[in-house]
Design a protein around this motif. Structure first.
Motif, short mmCIF file in Angstrom:
data_model
loop_
_atom_site.label_atom_id
_atom_site.label_comp_id
_atom_site.label_asym_id
_atom_site.label_seq_id
_atom_site.Cartn_x
_atom_site.Cartn_y
_atom_site.Cartn_z
N ASP A 1 0.88 -1.09 -0.09
CA ASP A 1 -0.09 0.08 0.02
C ASP A 1 0.75 1.30 0.15
OD1 ASP A 1 -1.59 1.99 0.47
OD2 ASP A 1 -2.74 1.01 2.21
N TRP A 2 0.84 1.91 -1.19
CA TRP A 2 1.74 3.04 -1.25
C TRP A 2 1.64 4.19 -0.35
CZ3 TRP A 2 6.49 4.32 -3.27
CH2 TRP A 2 6.62 5.76 -3.56
N SER A 3 0.41 4.16 0.30
CA SER A 3 0.10 5.25 1.20
C SER A 3 0.73 5.18 2.64
CB SER A 3 -1.50 5.45 1.31
OG SER A 3 -1.90 4.34 1.93
N LYS A 4 1.25 3.81 2.61
CA LYS A 4 1.87 3.76 4.14
C LYS A 4 3.48 3.61 4.18
CE LYS A 4 -2.14 2.08 6.51
NZ LYS A 4 -3.18 1.11 5.81
#
Ligand code: FES
Ligand code: FES
Lengths: 155, 740
Positions: free
Chosen positions: B99-102
């Motif tokens: 998950d790129w947002s993490k």
């Protein structure tokens, strides 16, 4: 003893009169967001606000200041990174190395205080900071975008 | 390119499995938890950082996943504004399927790299190599971690791994629909062996690579929280200001510390190596003030009679000499071609010394004890910093470490050259157990650069009666970077870097086919230290080549675009970028009244780049650069919006050099001292830039430097179009653009 009003707090400092404001901010108050680059008032990296005006802290001796002068540094541009310029900068990924960006943002914020919707000519005349990474075009876009955000916020 | 099958070396794993945890880099630690650090005892800073955060085992050397699904990606190269941190993380994350947002990042230290048998490989960040030099092994790092995470989940469920898939950090067992996130299997994955082989995705399946995602490192740059090395504060730290002999090659003779030892805050005045003196004080301002007041005498050494005129003379001699000349590229018989030419065109150009002028001046912090030395510094090459530190500390490398702190610009100044690291360690050694931060003044930075090398270039080109280029002799005379910096990289005495942009093949090959060609270099090394300066030798070589090709086109009575196109038939990628800028700029169609266009094209750092500039020169000779259209083909474009940022930034760096960049030499020292006499472009001079990113695939080219090469020549050719005057000496500052 010198009294300085920085970011809304009055500090009483026992320091030499001839120290430039930049070094008081960085070394006495731990506000290292304001940067040293040239020390001669040329590059704008050390830009802060005094009573809302952009000034270059490296050439302002603290002796010229007292607690009636409201000094604002990058650390207090907003409480939560939500100043329109910070939002615009984030949206456009303006910073590269980031070293000049505190100064850029403070110069831009002072410009928006003075001229809420600056033209390109206003930007050229007021933003005279050096950026060696070369973020100028995004800085320009960022100022226009922040002016838009400001306007939307008000209406 | 198809899918790549990569063998996973056993070594990578056995060494990397298991034990080390997150938060190993103090650089990361400091920017994240700065307040905490100042409560630590300085001697245990490194241990404190490691212990505090080492609760989660790594999946492998590149990837740590915390129970809350935060993904920490380790980055060995240095972020200095060029966006490599984000680009490299994108490549790991692409294969990891997280998950790129993490995603967050951290720097491992060069000491840990050595202790773990070079698991992160190369720390050097230069030559536009950050991404193109590591794309395969960082993607592999992500892919191996993904495999292990999937295997851990399958094992936990007691199912076949082939029945599991992953997206966005969520693993699904397809037949049953069960799911689990990476954070919940990371600890188990850390116990597994990596796969013997791993398959990398076909580029056409990339989801994250190629996407204009936001940078990962912006937030703290907007509110003053980002700690640059110059901002670092350690408990009980002292501050140092330094002055080295302004004359190159000179030494420190005497200083009278009694004159300053009573000044406020002054702790110690120390000689640094044999050529510098530093004042150490409580604050940097106190140190600087005392240093300004310190009586110092220098032994100026052998170079006091060196000045810009004497260096020019030395280079002029090289333009026609047969002594100490090296050949970089030779095809056919150029003398014969020139003899038989219907027309011979000749021109001599000159390119000056230039300072990198990073916005953050040189600095570093060190803590030395008799059995350990730690350094915190802005560096483009952590490994080089580590060796420099160990050298100066008189300790084995294993007893030293370097923590990379965010750089306020690099541009080549902070890679090969670790002068500031050696200095700070030499100072700290005289104050055992006390951390000392050394910060140069801008004046010191101007006086002690590793300057863009100075060269002159004599070009001779022959045209036949139809205006075809039949022969070209390029004689470069001037400084070799490698001779001064890295003689080990030379080839039989030749510095092949000198020929960048004019070589027969490789990353910096010539973009034209010339039937008779000779490119040679008369090596002339004045005693001013040269260095790798963003773009390196491509900067001047592209000016020489691209200006002269314009001169030839003009002499042949041909249009500069068609003249180039004809020479580029065998260089399709170069031709494609050239055509792209010509088309978008409207070449061949009239520009706005008073506005003129100039072209340039080049291959540099394996990328193909071209630019078309639009300028006007008013009746007073004042130049305005209105618009630049730039195209770049880097093979693969990892983050197109960051490529745009690098292209725009390259114009600022390249045009600042063209307009203002010159360090002149007087009595063996640099005359310029600060930005008032070493200028840099401001926003009011910045043209509109339109960037065309056109990755053609199949190769990996650099991004941070190539465009600088085309910036100046495009503008120079446009100035010629506007005024009829050919400028051959740089910078433009002080040149009358109108008088012929
Ligand atoms: S540091 Fe103050 S203007 Fe440059
Ligand atoms: S962002 Fe690096 S100097 Fe401006």
């Amino acid at each position: 003893m010198i009294k300085l009003n920085v970011n809304g707090t009055v500090h009483t400092l026992d320091i030499d009169n001839d120290i430039p404001l930049l070094w008081v901010l960085r070394e006495q108050l731990g506000l290292t967001g304001t940067k040293y680059s040239c020390g001669i008032g040329n590059c704008g990296s050390c830009t802060v606000h005094i009573n809302g005006e952009a000034v270059r802290a490296c050439v302002i001796p603290v002796s010229s200041l007292d607690s009636s002068k409201q000094i604002v540094t990058i650390e207090a541009l907003s409480e939560d990174n939500r100043h329109p310029l910070q939002q615009a900068w984030k949206k456009l990924d303006v910073p590269q190395c980031g070293y000049c960006q505190s100064g850029m943002l403070m110069s831009a914020a002072a410009l928006l205080n003075k001229i809420p919707r600056p033209s390109d000519e206003d930007i050229d005349a007021n933003i005279t900071n050096i950026c060696r990474c070369g973020t100028f075009n995004r800085v320009r876009q960022g100022i226009h975008l922040a002016a838009d955000i400001n306007k939307r916020g008000r209406t | 390119m198809k899918k790549e099958i990569i063998n996973v070396s056993r070594r990578d794993f056995l060494i990397t499995t298991g034990k080390a945890g997150a938060g190993m880099s103090l650089g990361f630690y400091l920017s994240g938890c700065r307040e905490n650090i100042s409560n630590e005892a300085p001697t245990s800073l490194m241990a404190a950082a490691t212990e505090k955060l080492a609760q989660v085992p790594e999946v492998n050397a590149w990837v740590v996943i915390q129970p809350d699904d935060t993904v920490i990606i380790r980055i060995a190269r240095s972020e200095m504004g060029q966006g490599t941190l984000t680009g490299l993380a994108q490549m790991v994350a692409e294969e990891l399927e997280c998950d790129w947002s993490k995603v967050t990042t951290e720097y491992p230290t060069p000491g840990q790299n050595i202790a773990r048998d070079n698991v992160w490989r190369d720390f050097a960040t230069g030559g536009s190599f950050g991404i193109r030099g590591s794309h395969q092994y960082v993607r592999k790092g992500g892919a191996v971690a993904r495999h292990m995470l999937l295997e851990a989940a399958a094992e936990q469920w007691g199912v076949e791994m082939a029945e599991c898939k992953v997206a966005n950090s969520v693993i699904t067992h397809v037949p049953s629909g069960r799911t689990i996130t990476y954070g919940n299997v990371a600890a188990a994955a850390a116990e597994l062996f990596p796969p013997e082989q791993i398959e990398l995705k076909d580029p056409k399946d990339w989801q994250l690579i190629g996407k204009p995602v936001h940078r990962l490192d912006t937030d703290d740059k907007l509110n003053g929280k980002q700690i640059f090395a110059a901002d670092l504060t350690l408990p009980d730290m002292l501050n140092a200001s330094i002055k080295a002999c302004p004359v190159f090659g000179g030494k420190l003779k005497t200083f009278d510390e009694t004159k300053v030892s009573n000044m406020p805050g002054v702790r110690k005045v120390v000689a640094v190596h044999d050529d510098a003196v530093a004042v150490v004080a409580d604050t940097w301002w106190q140190a600087k003030k005392a240093l300004d007041a310190l009586p110092i005498t220098w032994s100026k050494g052998p170079n006091t009679n060196v000045n810009s005129a004497s260096i020019d003379k030395m280079l002029d001699e090289g333009l026609t000499s047969k002594e100490n000349v090296f050949v970089g590229n030779q095809i056919g018989d150029v003398s014969k071609a020139l003899e038989g030419a219907a027309k011979v065109v000749e021109a001599t150009y000159r390119y000056p010394f230039q300072n990198h002028a990073t916005m953050e001046p040189m600095n570093a912090t060190a803590l030395w004890t008799k059995d350990k030395c730690e350094v915190w510094c802005p560096t483009q090459n952590g490994t080089a910093s580590l060796h420099a530190a160990a050298d100066a500390a008189g300790l084995p490398v294993s007893q030293c470490d370097v923590y990379k702190i965010h750089l306020g610009g690099g541009f080549g100044r902070r890679g090969a050259f670790q002068d500031y690291v050696k200095q700070v360690v030499a100072i700290a050694k005289q104050l055992p157990g006390i951390p000392v931060k050394l910060l140069w003044t801008r004046e010191e930075d101007m006086a002690h650069g590793h300057y863009h090398p100075i060269t002159k270039c004599k070009m001779r080109g022959g045209l036949d009666d139809k205006g075809n280029l039949t022969g070209l002799h390029v004689r470069i005379s001037g400084q070799s970077i490698l001779a001064a910096v890295n003689p080990g990289w030379m080839t039989n005495g030749a510095d092949m870097f000198t020929f960048q942009g004019m070589l027969p093949k490789g990353d910096h090959s010539i973009s034209y086919t010339v039937p008779n060609l000779l490119v040679d270099h008369a090596m002339r090394n004045p005693p001013v230290p040269p260095g790798f300066w963003r773009g390196v030798n491509i900067n001047q070589n592209a000016i020489y080549m691209e200006s002269f090709i314009d001169e030839l086109a003009h002499a042949a009575g041909k249009d500069p675009l068609t003249f180039r196109q004809k020479l580029m038939v065998k260089h399709p990628e170069g031709l494609a970028v050239l055509n792209a800028v010509a088309e978008q700029a409207g070449w061949g169609k009239p520009a706005e009244k008073g506005v003129y266009r100039g072209l340039s094209v080049c291959k540099a750092f394996a990328s193909h780049i071209a630019a078309c500039a639009e300028v006007s020169v008013n009746e007073k000779g004042k130049l305005k650069i209105h618009r630049i259209v730039a195209a770049t083909d880097p093979g693969y474009a990892v983050n197109p919006q960051q490529i745009e940022a690098q292209v725009e930034g390259s114009f600022v760096y390249g045009l600042s050099a063209l307009l203002y960049g010159e360090c002149t030499i007087k009595d063996g020292a640099v005359e310029q001292s600060n930005f008032h006499d070493y200028g840099s472009m401001r926003i009011n001079e910045m043209p509109k830039v339109e960037v065309i990113v056109m990755p053609s695939g199949g190769f990996w080219g650099g991004v941070g430097e190539p465009t600088i090469a085309v910036a100046a020549p495009a503008v120079l050719n446009a100035i010629f179009a506007a005024t009829g005057k050919r400028i051959r000496h740089f910078p433009l500052q002080g040149t009358n653009l109108l008088a012929s």
